[in-house]
Write a protein that holds these residues in place. Structure first.
Motif, mmCIF file in Angstrom:
data_model
loop_
_atom_site.group_PDB
_atom_site.id
_atom_site.type_symbol
_atom_site.label_atom_id
_atom_site.label_comp_id
_atom_site.label_asym_id
_atom_site.label_seq_id
_atom_site.Cartn_x
_atom_site.Cartn_y
_atom_site.Cartn_z
ATOM 1 N N LEU A 151 0.813 -1.214 0.000
ATOM 2 C CA LEU A 151 0.000 0.000 0.000
ATOM 3 C C LEU A 151 0.844 1.261 0.000
ATOM 4 N N GLU A 152 2.135 1.134 0.288
ATOM 5 C CA GLU A 152 2.971 2.328 0.403
ATOM 6 C C GLU A 152 3.097 3.079 -0.916
ATOM 7 N N ASN A 153 3.013 2.379 -2.026
ATOM 8 C CA ASN A 153 3.245 3.016 -3.316
ATOM 9 C C ASN A 153 1.967 3.405 -4.036
ATOM 10 N N THR A 154 0.831 3.335 -3.367
ATOM 11 C CA THR A 154 -0.415 3.742 -3.985
ATOM 12 C C THR A 154 -0.587 5.245 -3.826
ATOM 13 N N SER A 155 -1.336 5.846 -4.734
ATOM 14 C CA SER A 155 -1.572 7.290 -4.675
ATOM 15 C C SER A 155 -2.941 7.551 -4.075
ATOM 16 N N GLY A 156 -2.998 8.432 -3.082
ATOM 17 C CA GLY A 156 -4.258 8.764 -2.445
ATOM 18 C C GLY A 156 -4.685 7.704 -1.449
ATOM 19 N N PRO A 157 -5.739 7.989 -0.681
ATOM 20 C CA PRO A 157 -6.216 7.035 0.317
ATOM 21 C C PRO A 157 -6.827 5.799 -0.335
ATOM 22 N N VAL A 158 -6.398 4.640 0.098
ATOM 23 C CA VAL A 158 -6.909 3.375 -0.411
ATOM 24 C C VAL A 158 -7.536 2.622 0.752
ATOM 25 N N PRO A 159 -8.855 2.445 0.771
ATOM 26 C CA PRO A 159 -9.482 1.740 1.890
ATOM 27 C C PRO A 159 -8.942 0.321 2.046
ATOM 28 N N VAL A 160 -8.869 -0.111 3.284
ATOM 29 C CA VAL A 160 -8.393 -1.442 3.630
ATOM 30 C C VAL A 160 -9.531 -2.196 4.300
ATOM 31 N N GLU A 161 -9.680 -3.446 3.954
ATOM 32 C CA GLU A 161 -10.687 -4.283 4.588
ATOM 33 C C GLU A 161 -10.024 -5.313 5.491
ATOM 34 N N LEU A 162 -10.364 -5.271 6.766
ATOM 35 C CA LEU A 162 -9.991 -6.333 7.683
ATOM 36 C C LEU A 162 -11.097 -7.375 7.664
ATOM 37 N N ARG A 163 -10.721 -8.630 7.533
ATOM 38 C CA ARG A 163 -11.683 -9.725 7.670
ATOM 39 C C ARG A 163 -11.272 -10.528 8.901
ATOM 40 N N ILE A 164 -12.056 -10.404 9.955
ATOM 41 C CA ILE A 164 -11.666 -10.934 11.256
ATOM 42 C C ILE A 164 -12.566 -12.111 11.618
ATOM 43 N N PRO A 165 -12.049 -13.330 11.642
ATOM 44 C CA PRO A 165 -12.857 -14.464 12.106
ATOM 45 C C PRO A 165 -13.244 -14.270 13.569
ATOM 46 N N PHE A 166 -14.427 -14.696 13.927
ATOM 47 C CA PHE A 166 -14.842 -14.566 15.318
ATOM 48 C C PHE A 166 -13.867 -15.272 16.262
ATOM 49 N N ARG A 167 -13.253 -16.349 15.786
ATOM 50 C CA ARG A 167 -12.342 -17.098 16.655
ATOM 51 C C ARG A 167 -11.094 -16.287 17.020
ATOM 52 N N ASP A 168 -10.816 -15.195 16.287
ATOM 53 C CA ASP A 168 -9.603 -14.418 16.529
ATOM 54 C C ASP A 168 -9.826 -13.244 17.477
ATOM 55 N N PHE A 169 -11.043 -13.078 17.978
ATOM 56 C CA PHE A 169 -11.278 -12.060 19.002
ATOM 57 C C PHE A 169 -10.792 -12.617 20.332
ATOM 58 N N GLN A 170 -9.865 -11.904 20.965
ATOM 59 C CA GLN A 170 -9.245 -12.362 22.201
ATOM 60 C C GLN A 170 -10.048 -11.917 23.416
ATOM 61 N N ALA A 171 -10.364 -12.869 24.295
ATOM 62 C CA ALA A 171 -11.072 -12.536 25.527
ATOM 63 C C ALA A 171 -10.146 -11.788 26.469
ATOM 64 N N THR A 172 -10.622 -10.665 27.020
ATOM 65 C CA THR A 172 -9.841 -9.865 27.960
ATOM 66 C C THR A 172 -10.742 -9.399 29.101
ATOM 67 N N TYR A 173 -10.105 -9.041 30.202
ATOM 68 C CA TYR A 173 -10.802 -8.420 31.328
ATOM 69 C C TYR A 173 -9.948 -7.247 31.781
ATOM 70 N N ARG A 174 -10.494 -6.055 31.668
ATOM 71 C CA ARG A 174 -9.750 -4.827 31.950
ATOM 72 C C ARG A 174 -8.443 -4.779 31.165
ATOM 73 N N GLY A 175 -8.507 -5.234 29.915
ATOM 74 C CA GLY A 175 -7.353 -5.179 29.027
ATOM 75 C C GLY A 175 -6.380 -6.332 29.163
ATOM 76 N N ARG A 176 -6.615 -7.238 30.102
ATOM 77 C CA ARG A 176 -5.705 -8.367 30.314
ATOM 78 C C ARG A 176 -6.284 -9.634 29.690
ATOM 79 N N PRO A 177 -5.483 -10.416 28.973
ATOM 80 C CA PRO A 177 -5.974 -11.642 28.335
ATOM 81 C C PRO A 177 -6.564 -12.613 29.349
ATOM 82 N N GLN A 178 -7.626 -13.286 28.938
ATOM 83 C CA GLN A 178 -8.294 -14.279 29.769
ATOM 84 C C GLN A 178 -8.373 -15.595 28.986
#
Length: 249
Positions: free
Chosen positions: A140-167
């Motif tokens: 993306l560094e060599n593209t001209s102008g803003p280029v939207p990016v799409e994150l595709r996040i599997p539900f399994r990759d959401f990390q459980a945390t409590y007050r910011g600490r991994p659980q």
């Protein structure tokens, strides 16, 4: 073909800012602030996006700090119908030292109560953190102008945390029970601070029958142009604007 149900950012599901609210460290005596405003995106976008911005203060709380905007309404996404989240944003170009570029997308599956003093009770959160700088996205560094990016996040990759600490022993995210979602900028104990900004075009849910979408979540398709600078999954990928427009109708 990938199909995405747009939750925020389409003509039928626009950004309703009256249903979003700030949840900042001021609730704990801090001084960080956050705001959310609608904005017009470049020609070719089907609808407007939002600007998440504010100031991340780390002095008041001795290096700690967070600012977020929260949608405190149920967004049930049955596991047999949806496999992950599509999050489309504009990468930050040429950030200065300590300028915030790391953001966290948060899901909660439990209702959060508020104390009489206005502070929110802590609950398990399911988080995904990514780097929004263009240098974190291959090709993306060599593209001209803003280029939207799409994150595709599997539900399994959401990390459980409590007050910011991994659980690690917490139950996996139950996507059918999502009660709240948030976009957050946190200091990571003074690693980043100051004014921040993230332009978000849309947030959606990827249908489970999307064969291409499922392959993308596992990083098997060659049409993708790079990987986001995320800590969570090797399967979260980026796609150039010209490749994602057809997914977001």
């Amino acid at each position: 073909m990938t199909t995405v149900r747009i939750l925020f950012g389409s003509p039928s599901s626009p950004w309703d800012l009256s249903r979003w609210e700030p949840v900042d460290d001021r609730l704990r005596g801090g001084s960080s602030t956050s705001h959310l405003e609608t904005m017009t995106l470049p020609s070719g976008s089907r609808t407007g996006g939002v600007r998440f911005y504010g100031d991340l203060d780390t002095k008041t709380l001795g290096g700690a700090g967070f600012a977020s905007q929260s949608y405190r309404h149920a967004v049930p996404l049955a596991a047999d119908e949806y496999k992950g989240i599509s999050f489309i944003y504009q990468p930050k170009t040429s950030p200065v030292a300590k300028e915030p570029t790391r953001f966290t997308f948060i899901l909660k599956s439990a209702l959060v109560s508020t104390r009489p003093d206005g502070r929110r009770e802590s609950t398990i959160s399911y988080e995904y953190t990514f780097d929004s700088s263009s240098s974190a996205c291959d090709k993306l560094e060599n593209t001209s102008g803003p280029v939207p990016v799409e994150l595709r996040i599997p539900f399994r990759d959401f990390q459980a945390t409590y007050r910011g600490r991994p659980q690690p022993d917490a139950e996996p995210l139950n996507s059918a029970e999502i009660k709240e979602l948030s976009i957050m900028c946190r200091s990571d104990f003074d690693k980043q601070s100051g004014p921040f900004e993230l332009i978000v075009e849309s947030i959606g849910a990827i249908h489970s029958e999307s064969r291409e979408g499922l392959q993308d979540l596992y990083g098997e398709k060659t049409t993708l142009v790079g990987r986001a600078g995320a800590e969570g999954s090797s399967g979260v990928l980026v796609r150039l604007s010209s490749l994602i427009r057809g997914l977001c109708g």
